[in-house]
Every structure is written in C-alpha cells, then in structure tokens.
Design a protein around this motif. Structure first.
Motif, PDB file in Angstrom:
ATOM      1  N   ASP A  37       1.499 -11.902  34.727  1.00 38.77           N
ATOM      2  CA  ASP A  37       1.766 -11.271  33.408  1.00 38.77           C
ATOM      3  C   ASP A  37       2.134 -12.378  32.402  1.00 38.77           C
ATOM      4  O   ASP A  37       1.845 -12.088  31.107  1.00 38.77           O
ATOM      5  N   ALA A  62       0.060 -12.648  28.863  1.00 41.87           N
ATOM      6  CA  ALA A  62       0.742 -12.489  27.780  1.00 41.87           C
ATOM      7  C   ALA A  62       0.336 -13.773  26.873  1.00 41.87           C
ATOM      8  O   ALA A  62       0.377 -13.546  25.595  1.00 41.87           O
ATOM      9  N   LEU A  86      -3.092 -13.574  25.554  1.00 40.66           N
ATOM     10  CA  LEU A  86      -3.242 -12.492  24.403  1.00 40.66           C
ATOM     11  C   LEU A  86      -2.317 -12.996  23.270  1.00 40.66           C
ATOM     12  O   LEU A  86      -3.090 -12.938  21.898  1.00 40.66           O
ATOM     13  N   ALA A 130      -4.314 -13.410  19.795  1.00 40.16           N
ATOM     14  CA  ALA A 130      -4.031 -12.844  18.568  1.00 40.16           C
ATOM     15  C   ALA A 130      -3.645 -13.539  17.430  1.00 40.16           C
ATOM     16  O   ALA A 130      -4.085 -12.958  16.277  1.00 40.16           O
ATOM     17  N   PRO A 155      -5.289  -9.472  17.061  1.00 41.85           N
ATOM     18  CA  PRO A 155      -4.108  -8.654  17.285  1.00 41.85           C
ATOM     19  C   PRO A 155      -4.154  -7.500  18.255  1.00 41.85           C
ATOM     20  O   PRO A 155      -3.288  -7.044  18.894  1.00 41.85           O
ATOM     21  N   GLN A 156      -5.279  -6.706  17.912  1.00 42.26           N
ATOM     22  CA  GLN A 156      -5.370  -5.551  18.411  1.00 42.26           C
ATOM     23  C   GLN A 156      -5.665  -5.351  19.829  1.00 42.26           C
ATOM     24  O   GLN A 156      -5.666  -4.447  20.379  1.00 42.26           O
ATOM     25  N   ARG A 163      -5.024  -5.649  23.624  1.00 46.94           N
ATOM     26  CA  ARG A 163      -3.469  -5.515  24.591  1.00 46.94           C
ATOM     27  C   ARG A 163      -4.063  -5.614  26.054  1.00 46.94           C
ATOM     28  O   ARG A 163      -5.189  -5.521  26.335  1.00 46.94           O
ATOM     29  N   ARG A 164      -2.963  -5.581  26.797  1.00 43.46           N
ATOM     30  CA  ARG A 164      -3.174  -6.026  28.192  1.00 43.46           C
ATOM     31  C   ARG A 164      -3.945  -5.071  28.794  1.00 43.46           C
ATOM     32  O   ARG A 164      -4.666  -5.183  29.694  1.00 43.46           O
ATOM     33  N   HIS A 214      -6.431  -3.620  27.640  1.00 39.63           N
ATOM     34  CA  HIS A 214      -8.009  -3.646  27.360  1.00 39.63           C
ATOM     35  C   HIS A 214      -8.662  -4.924  28.249  1.00 39.63           C
ATOM     36  O   HIS A 214     -10.003  -4.802  28.301  1.00 39.63           O
ATOM     37  N   GLU A 228     -10.732   3.352  22.713  1.00 35.49           N
ATOM     38  CA  GLU A 228      -9.879   2.273  21.592  1.00 35.49           C
ATOM     39  C   GLU A 228     -10.698   1.047  21.355  1.00 35.49           C
ATOM     40  O   GLU A 228     -10.928   0.638  20.139  1.00 35.49           O
TER      41      GLU A 228
END
Length: 156
Positions: free
Chosen positions: A26, A30, A33, A37, A42-43, A45-46, A48, A82
């Motif tokens: 994690d 994180a 990402l 970002a 920034p769009q 997310r985990r 994805h 998405e």
C-alpha cells in the motif's frame, strides 16, 4: 466483550508477514501514485492500477482483467469505464466473442504507463540507496518466491 480478542489480533498484526506485506505494498503504490499525480495524472487511483498492470499489448477482455485482478466483472467494468472516460483506455467488441468487450491502451494511457514506470524506478532507486542494492535484490527474490506460492523450507 471481545476487547481481548481484538487486542491480541492487533498485537499480532504488527509482526504478521501478510499484514506487513500488504502495508508495504500500500505504501509503495501510494508513493508511486502521488509521484505520478504530481506529473499530471491526479485522476489515477489505486483501483485503476490493476487495469494497467493486467492489460495485454493487443488488448484484454474485461472478464480476463477481472479474473487477473481478483474482482468481479461488474467491478472491473466500472473501473474500465472510468479510465475510458478519462481517455486512458478504449473498448471495442472482442473480435473472438462479440458479446465481450476488449480493453486497449490509448496513447494517453501509454504516456501514463511510462510516467508510472519511471516513478516506480525512481522509488526503487531510493530504496536501494536506503537499504543497499544487495538487500533490495534479496527482497525482490524473496517476494517473487512468496508471490509464486513457494512455501518456506523448514530445516530438519
């Protein structure tokens, strides 16, 4: 009523290998990402990440992506939708099964993948600086063994 049980579980989790692996994973995801970002994504997310990681170069059906990620087809459909709305993937009928949808990477998706790969490499280099390159190589090898389902050998 179950205070002691929860306290023992929490105490055990601090040193539990599975918990430590999940927590470390994690943290790495994180950090990656967060870095991408800052580079204009920034769009992402985990949730994805499995789409990108499990996508084949010639495209992959949503059902196959779901199976590889260990989620339902319905959940994967929402995640793909998405990413498609953001322009990172496209979908089309699968030529082998017209009922299925094949997901493919777009040019924007490829740019994101390059940025994520570079961020991951920078983070790995930081870990090598912190822990030493040999320790990171050993850790990678051990994690590969764990991921492959290898059981630890017990000395006689």
């Amino acid at each position: 009523m179950y205070d002691e049980t929860l306290a023992r579980l929490a105490a055990g989790a601090r040193d539990d290998l599975g918990f430590l692996l999940l927590t470390a994973a994690d943290a790495v995801v994180a950090a990656t990402l967060a870095e991408v970002a800052g580079q204009g994504y920034p769009q992402i997310r985990r949730v994805h990440v499995p789409v990108f990681v499990h996508l084949d170069p010639d495209g992959t059906t949503i059902s196959t992506l779901a199976a590889r990620a260990g989620v339902t087809r319905q959940a994967m459909t929402g995640v793909v939708r998405e990413l498609e709305e953001e322009g990172f993937v496209s979908t089309a009928p699968d030529p082998e099964d017209r009922r299925a949808r094949r997901v493919s990477l777009t040019a924007s998706g490829a740019e994101y993948c390059r940025a994520a790969t570079a961020a991951s490499e920078r983070l790995s280099a930081r870990w090598a600086d912190r822990l030493g390159p040999e320790a990171v190589d050993v850790l990678r090898d051990q994690l590969r063994q764990l991921a492959a389902g290898s059981s630890p050998t017990v000395p006689d």
